[in-house]
Design a protein around this motif. Structure first.
Motif, PDB file in Angstrom:
ATOM      1  N   GLN A   1      68.403  51.737  28.477  1.00 44.73           N
ATOM      2  CA  GLN A   1      69.654  52.171  29.104  1.00 44.73           C
ATOM      3  C   GLN A   1      69.563  52.042  30.627  1.00 44.73           C
ATOM      4  OE1 GLN A   1      70.493  56.132  27.664  1.00 44.73           O
ATOM      5  NE2 GLN A   1      70.267  55.529  25.517  1.00 44.73           N
ATOM      6  N   GLU A   2      68.377  52.304  31.170  1.00 48.39           N
ATOM      7  CA  GLU A   2      68.187  52.154  32.615  1.00 48.39           C
ATOM      8  C   GLU A   2      68.357  50.706  33.051  1.00 48.39           C
ATOM      9  OE1 GLU A   2      65.519  55.489  34.645  1.00 48.39           O
ATOM     10  OE2 GLU A   2      64.353  54.187  33.330  1.00 48.39           O
ATOM     11  N   ARG A   3      67.883  49.783  32.234  1.00 48.59           N
ATOM     12  CA  ARG A   3      68.040  48.363  32.580  1.00 48.59           C
ATOM     13  C   ARG A   3      69.516  47.969  32.600  1.00 48.59           C
ATOM     14  NH1 ARG A   3      63.016  47.971  29.859  1.00 48.59           N
ATOM     15  NH2 ARG A   3      63.934  47.550  27.816  1.00 48.59           N
ATOM     16  N   LEU A   4      70.298  48.549  31.679  1.00 48.27           N
ATOM     17  CA  LEU A   4      71.743  48.307  31.701  1.00 48.27           C
ATOM     18  C   LEU A   4      72.363  48.903  32.964  1.00 48.27           C
ATOM     19  CD1 LEU A   4      72.724  49.047  27.985  1.00 48.27           C
ATOM     20  CD2 LEU A   4      72.712  46.815  29.110  1.00 48.27           C
ATOM     21  N   ALA A   5      71.888  50.088  33.342  1.00 52.41           N
ATOM     22  CA  ALA A   5      72.404  50.730  34.558  1.00 52.41           C
ATOM     23  C   ALA A   5      72.091  49.890  35.789  1.00 52.41           C
ATOM     24  CB  ALA A   5      71.818  52.130  34.692  1.00 52.41           C
ATOM     25  N   ASP A   6      70.916  49.268  35.795  1.00 53.48           N
ATOM     26  CA  ASP A   6      70.550  48.396  36.918  1.00 53.48           C
ATOM     27  C   ASP A   6      71.537  47.243  37.074  1.00 53.48           C
ATOM     28  OD1 ASP A   6      68.344  49.884  37.620  1.00 53.48           O
ATOM     29  OD2 ASP A   6      66.917  48.660  36.488  1.00 53.48           O
ATOM     30  N   LYS A   7      72.155  46.862  35.941  1.00 54.67           N
ATOM     31  CA  LYS A   7      73.139  45.771  35.967  1.00 54.67           C
ATOM     32  C   LYS A   7      74.563  46.288  36.177  1.00 54.67           C
ATOM     33  CE  LYS A   7      70.298  42.940  32.871  1.00 54.67           C
ATOM     34  NZ  LYS A   7      70.187  42.339  31.515  1.00 54.67           N
TER      35      LYS A   7
ATOM     36  N   ILE B   1      66.792  68.313  36.893  1.00 51.90           N
ATOM     37  CA  ILE B   1      66.564  66.957  36.381  1.00 51.90           C
ATOM     38  C   ILE B   1      65.226  66.487  36.937  1.00 51.90           C
ATOM     39  CG2 ILE B   1      67.431  64.594  36.255  1.00 51.90           C
ATOM     40  CD1 ILE B   1      70.234  65.758  36.915  1.00 51.90           C
ATOM     41  N   ALA B   2      64.245  66.302  36.062  1.00 51.18           N
ATOM     42  CA  ALA B   2      62.874  66.014  36.490  1.00 51.18           C
ATOM     43  C   ALA B   2      62.694  64.533  36.825  1.00 51.18           C
ATOM     44  CB  ALA B   2      61.887  66.448  35.412  1.00 51.18           C
ATOM     45  N   SER B   3      63.520  64.072  37.743  1.00 49.62           N
ATOM     46  CA  SER B   3      63.511  62.670  38.166  1.00 49.62           C
ATOM     47  C   SER B   3      64.332  62.567  39.436  1.00 49.62           C
ATOM     48  CB  SER B   3      64.127  61.780  37.075  1.00 49.62           C
ATOM     49  OG  SER B   3      64.589  60.556  37.605  1.00 49.62           O
ATOM     50  N   ASN B   4      63.800  61.907  40.463  1.00 43.04           N
ATOM     51  CA  ASN B   4      64.585  61.688  41.677  1.00 43.04           C
ATOM     52  C   ASN B   4      65.770  60.772  41.401  1.00 43.04           C
ATOM     53  OD1 ASN B   4      63.164  62.685  44.454  1.00 43.04           O
ATOM     54  ND2 ASN B   4      61.617  62.279  42.897  1.00 43.04           N
ATOM     55  N   THR B   5      65.508  59.659  40.736  1.00 37.22           N
ATOM     56  CA  THR B   5      66.550  58.663  40.475  1.00 37.22           C
ATOM     57  C   THR B   5      67.742  59.269  39.749  1.00 37.22           C
ATOM     58  OG1 THR B   5      64.904  56.895  40.364  1.00 37.22           O
ATOM     59  CG2 THR B   5      67.036  56.469  39.329  1.00 37.22           C
TER      60      THR B   5
ATOM     61  N   VAL C   1      61.573  60.002  58.204  1.00 38.39           N
ATOM     62  CA  VAL C   1      60.569  59.985  57.140  1.00 38.39           C
ATOM     63  C   VAL C   1      60.699  58.712  56.315  1.00 38.39           C
ATOM     64  CG1 VAL C   1      60.324  62.492  56.923  1.00 38.39           C
ATOM     65  CG2 VAL C   1      62.091  61.311  55.613  1.00 38.39           C
ATOM     66  N   ALA C   2      59.583  58.280  55.766  1.00 44.16           N
ATOM     67  CA  ALA C   2      59.586  57.171  54.815  1.00 44.16           C
ATOM     68  C   ALA C   2      59.987  57.707  53.446  1.00 44.16           C
ATOM     69  CB  ALA C   2      58.208  56.532  54.745  1.00 44.16           C
ATOM     70  N   LEU C   3      60.691  56.886  52.690  1.00 40.72           N
ATOM     71  CA  LEU C   3      61.097  57.243  51.330  1.00 40.72           C
ATOM     72  C   LEU C   3      60.579  56.186  50.370  1.00 40.72           C
ATOM     73  CD1 LEU C   3      62.755  58.889  49.239  1.00 40.72           C
ATOM     74  CD2 LEU C   3      64.730  57.454  49.848  1.00 40.72           C
ATOM     75  N   LEU C   4      59.713  56.607  49.444  1.00 44.07           N
ATOM     76  CA  LEU C   4      59.218  55.735  48.385  1.00 44.07           C
ATOM     77  C   LEU C   4      59.754  56.245  47.060  1.00 44.07           C
ATOM     78  CD1 LEU C   4      57.256  54.948  50.697  1.00 44.07           C
ATOM     79  CD2 LEU C   4      55.456  54.756  48.974  1.00 44.07           C
ATOM     80  N   GLY C   5      60.183  55.338  46.202  1.00 49.89           N
ATOM     81  CA  GLY C   5      60.699  55.730  44.901  1.00 49.89           C
ATOM     82  C   GLY C   5      61.061  54.501  44.099  1.00 49.89           C
ATOM     83  N   THR C   6      61.894  54.674  43.091  1.00 49.01           N
ATOM     84  CA  THR C   6      62.396  53.520  42.357  1.00 49.01           C
ATOM     85  C   THR C   6      63.315  52.717  43.276  1.00 49.01           C
ATOM     86  OG1 THR C   6      64.354  54.682  41.547  1.00 49.01           O
ATOM     87  CG2 THR C   6      62.350  54.817  40.182  1.00 49.01           C
ATOM     88  N   LYS C   7      63.608  51.496  42.872  1.00 48.10           N
ATOM     89  CA  LYS C   7      64.522  50.683  43.680  1.00 48.10           C
ATOM     90  C   LYS C   7      65.867  51.380  43.837  1.00 48.10           C
ATOM     91  CE  LYS C   7      64.700  46.240  43.601  1.00 48.10           C
ATOM     92  NZ  LYS C   7      64.863  44.819  43.208  1.00 48.10           N
ATOM     93  N   HIS C   8      66.320  52.030  42.782  1.00 54.67           N
ATOM     94  CA  HIS C   8      67.609  52.727  42.855  1.00 54.67           C
ATOM     95  C   HIS C   8      67.576  53.805  43.932  1.00 54.67           C
ATOM     96  CE1 HIS C   8      71.474  54.192  41.361  1.00 54.67           C
ATOM     97  NE2 HIS C   8      70.986  55.413  41.522  1.00 54.67           N
ATOM     98  N   THR C   9      66.521  54.589  43.958  1.00 55.04           N
ATOM     99  CA  THR C   9      66.417  55.667  44.945  1.00 55.04           C
ATOM    100  C   THR C   9      66.289  55.119  46.359  1.00 55.04           C
ATOM    101  OG1 THR C   9      65.428  57.174  43.323  1.00 55.04           O
ATOM    102  CG2 THR C   9      65.028  57.662  45.649  1.00 55.04           C
ATOM    103  N   MET C  10      65.524  54.053  46.521  1.00 56.65           N
ATOM    104  CA  MET C  10      65.311  53.491  47.859  1.00 56.65           C
ATOM    105  C   MET C  10      66.515  52.716  48.378  1.00 56.65           C
ATOM    106  SD  MET C  10      61.292  52.259  47.846  1.00 56.65           S
ATOM    107  CE  MET C  10      61.333  51.333  46.292  1.00 56.65           C
ATOM    108  N   GLU C  11      67.281  52.100  47.475  1.00 62.64           N
ATOM    109  CA  GLU C  11      68.326  51.171  47.903  1.00 62.64           C
ATOM    110  C   GLU C  11      69.738  51.744  47.882  1.00 62.64           C
ATOM    111  OE1 GLU C  11      67.808  47.689  45.500  1.00 62.64           O
ATOM    112  OE2 GLU C  11      65.896  47.152  46.451  1.00 62.64           O
ATOM    113  N   HIS C  12      69.978  52.780  47.093  1.00 63.53           N
ATOM    114  CA  HIS C  12      71.329  53.331  46.994  1.00 63.53           C
ATOM    115  C   HIS C  12      71.478  54.548  47.911  1.00 63.53           C
ATOM    116  CE1 HIS C  12      71.326  50.690  43.512  1.00 63.53           C
ATOM    117  NE2 HIS C  12      72.633  50.790  43.497  1.00 63.53           N
ATOM    118  N   PRO C  13      72.709  54.865  48.305  1.00 62.84           N
ATOM    119  CA  PRO C  13      72.907  55.884  49.351  1.00 62.84           C
ATOM    120  C   PRO C  13      72.808  57.331  48.899  1.00 62.84           C
ATOM    121  CG  PRO C  13      75.019  54.957  48.688  1.00 62.84           C
ATOM    122  CD  PRO C  13      73.961  54.148  47.981  1.00 62.84           C
TER     123      PRO C  13
END
Length: 235
Positions: free
Chosen positions: A51-57, A84-88, A123-135
């Motif tokens: 489902q996450e891969r679909l969300a990426d699209k 929610i035990a996830s940043n993304t 600060v630097a932010l490291l995470g999934t691409k979604h977390t790093m790239e979306h606002p």
């Protein structure tokens, strides 16, 4: 004590840490053998990752439905609020709060307060691409006067791959740690990062405060502490 409802399993490796940390924090606050009142719904990550891969699209339909279902189950079970035990997936926190009718403690708010308390501005932010790239994350941090710098595209791809292929399965490898530290140190030297947000709840399995000489913001621990604080407030 309010009952904490955790949407976990995304991934289980960090959900274990949430459960452990919350119980240890309540024990330390109340003493003796006290523990947290917790309900957890653990999502099956193999199916969810599809489902996450679909969300990426761009198709968030199935993933959103799964998250709303998990939150509704927690509400029916008696949870007073949701973590929610996830940043993304905190990108869905406002929607879940609206549709389910329970407070959702946003991980970026808890993190923003922790960074602000340290007096840092960049600060630097490291995470999934979604977390790093979306606002959704950086905009939340702006409320606390915090600017975010992120890795370059090649580094973001690498970090995302390590998160999903290794850390989500609780595989912690020294070569990945070495590369993550190299990325963080580049962001510190080149982009002026005064600290680093481990903006994926699996990254603290790999990177610790002792690995760096700048403040490290472990979002799993920060979010857990915020949940315990909210739980122990009088109703």
């Amino acid at each position: 004590m309010k009952t904490i409802g955790i949407i976990g399993g995304v991934s289980w490796a960090s959900s274990i840490e949430y459960y452990r940390l919350m119980n240890e924090m309540v024990r330390d606050r109340l003493g003796g053998v006290h523990s947290a009142e917790i309900l957890m719904f653990s999502i099956e990550f193999g199916e969810f990752s599809k489902q996450e891969r679909l969300a990426d699209k761009g198709d968030w339909t199935l993933m959103t439905a799964t998250m709303l279902d998990a939150a509704q189950r927690l509400k029916r079970g008696g949870a007073d609020f949701i973590v929610i035990a996830s940043n993304t997936l905190n990108s869905l926190a406002p929607l879940i709060e609206e549709k389910v009718g329970l407070p959702v403690l946003h991980i970026a708010d808890a993190t923003g307060k922790a960074v602000q308390k340290k007096g840092l501005r960049t600060v630097a932010l490291l995470g999934t691409k979604h977390t790093m790239e979306h606002p959704f994350y950086r905009e939340r941090l702006k409320k606390y006067g915090i600017d975010v710098v992120t890795p370059n595209e090649k580094e973001r791809d690498y970090i995302n791959t390590i998160i999903f292929d290794e850390l989500c399965a609780n595989r912690v490898k020294p070569e990945a740690k070495k590369e993550f530290l190299k990325i963080i140190n580049r962001l510190r030297k080149k982009d002026g990062a005064q600290g680093v947000i481990l903006g994926c709840t699996e990254i603290p399995l790999l990177i610790k405060q002792g690995d760096l000489d700048i403040p490290v913001f472990d979002t799993t621990a920060i979010h857990s502490a915020a949940a315990v604080e909210y739980s122990l407030k009088e109703k």
